[in-house]
Scaffold this active site. Structure first.
Site, PDB file in Angstrom:
ATOM      1  N   ARG A 170       0.086  48.188  36.574  1.00 58.55           N
ATOM      2  CA  ARG A 170       0.312  48.839  35.267  1.00 58.55           C
ATOM      3  C   ARG A 170       1.522  49.781  35.270  1.00 58.55           C
ATOM      4  NH1 ARG A 170      -3.187  45.506  34.811  1.00 58.55           N
ATOM      5  NH2 ARG A 170      -5.001  45.654  33.409  1.00 58.55           N
ATOM      6  N   CYS A 219      -7.771  49.277  27.700  1.00 63.34           N
ATOM      7  CA  CYS A 219      -8.313  50.266  28.634  1.00 63.34           C
ATOM      8  C   CYS A 219      -7.485  51.542  28.557  1.00 63.34           C
ATOM      9  CB  CYS A 219      -8.309  49.697  30.050  1.00 63.34           C
ATOM     10  SG  CYS A 219      -9.614  48.480  30.278  1.00 63.34           S
ATOM     11  N   GLU A 289      -4.001  55.149  31.293  1.00 61.56           N
ATOM     12  CA  GLU A 289      -3.333  53.853  31.468  1.00 61.56           C
ATOM     13  C   GLU A 289      -2.488  53.577  30.247  1.00 61.56           C
ATOM     14  OE1 GLU A 289      -3.114  49.380  31.154  1.00 61.56           O
ATOM     15  OE2 GLU A 289      -3.983  50.796  29.784  1.00 61.56           O
TER      16      GLU A 289
END
Ligand code: EPU
Length: 301
Positions: A170, A219, A289
């Site tokens: 990520r 998320c 995130e």
């Protein structure tokens, strides 16, 4: 304040005062005062070069599916609207950064090219997917990335193959003012029937574990090494915790959903409450995130 930016910037198609509720999947945030939407790589380059030489900060927006905006944004926002369709060359598929990540996955499946099945449920643009090295089901974009094109923060065009360290979980090197322009993925010859079956299986898995019917930003927190943020939040008893119309999804702890009228402040409060509780219960500090835009400057990941 009608022409506050240099002429090369003002020459690019733009809109004023667009609510972030319309630019993001989560549907909160203030107003995007200046939204610049170049339709060619030349226009993107003109924008970046003009900003660089004027010392102007800017932000780049993709599909707005991994973004929480906490207020009004006065700095110019760049959103690419490149019109090109994907191009196939043997086992390779190229697309501009503004092309939909899910659409690219569907195009690959249609062509019988395997490797992008993981992306079939990941919204946003190809550029956003590069920026975040988007992934699911144990796969991520860098696994299939052959080459990528971007502008440096000074507006220089770069095209290269990914190297170790440039794409991680990520995270990618495309932060820090670089602007993704496009990519080429290298796929494998696949059986269209098997690709379709894999995509269908992923869809069922997502449909049963994620709140797809509610506005969300995917998320919210990164998975700490060896852990699942969703499970940690769940075990801390936080599912269903609500601040106004913002709620920790009862379906998946790492999804915060907007029931319709949530505000940015409510999301900020809910995120902070989740972080505080997980720290108290598990001793683990969850890191966002999602990208967070909080006035006045972007948070650098
Ligand atoms: N779990 C719980 N409670 C919950 C949520 C999850 O106990 O509320 C458990 C599950 O039962 C499972 C484990 O935690 O045993 C992992 O859950 P899941 O398979 O849903 O995966 P995840 O680690 O929560 C990651 C990615 C998702 C991606 C899925 C599927 C991150 C932060 N999340 O989620 O990506 O869709 O795997 O591959 O890396 C995103 O990036 O926005 C995103 C949603």
């Amino acid at each position: 304040m009608s022409r506050p930016f240099p002429d090369p910037i003002m020459a690019i198609p733009h809109r004023r005062d667009v609510p972030f509720a319309r630019l993001t999947t989560l549907g909160v945030g203030g107003c995007c005062r200046w939204l610049f939407e170049p339709v060619s790589e030349g226009q993107v380059q003109a924008f970046v070069r003009a900003c660089a030489s004027a010392g102007l900060p800017w932000r780049t927006l993709g599909g707005g599916s991994n973004l929480v905006v906490l207020g009004d944004v006065d700095t110019p926002v760049l959103r690419l609207r490149l019109p090109q369709e994907p191009r196939r060359n043997g086992l390779e598929l190229s697309a501009p950064a503004s092309y939909g990540h899910m659409r690219l996955s569907a195009a690959a499946a249609e062509l019988g090219l395997a490797g992008l099945e993981y992306a079939s449920g990941i919204p946003g643009t190809v550029g956003g997917a590069m920026h975040m090295n988007a992934g699911a089901h144990g796969r991520e974009l860098v696994d299939v990335l052959a080459r990528y094109r971007f502008l440096s923060a000074a507006g220089e065009l770069v095209e290269k193959a990914p190297e170790p360290g440039e794409f991680r979980y990520r995270w990618s090197v495309l932060g820090q003012g670089r602007v993704a322009l496009g990519l080429t993925v290298r796929l494998a010859e696949g059986d269209p029937e098997r690709i379709r079956a894999q995509v269908a299986e992923y869809r069922v898995r997502r449909g049963t574990s994620q709140p797809l019917g509610k506005r969300n930003a995917g998320c919210i927190f990164k998975n700490p090494p060896g852990q699942s943020a969703g499970r940690l939040i769940d075990q801390a008893g936080l599912k269903g915790l609500r601040v106004g119309d913002a709620e920790v999804s009862p379906a998946h702890g790492n999804f915060l959903v907007n029931h319709g009228q949530a505000t940015a402040a409510q999301f900020a409060e809910l995120m902070a409450a989740v972080q505080a509780r997980v720290l108290a219960v598990h001793g683990i500090a969850l890191e966002p995130e999602v990208e967070i835009w909080a006035a006045p400057e972007p948070i650098v990941r």
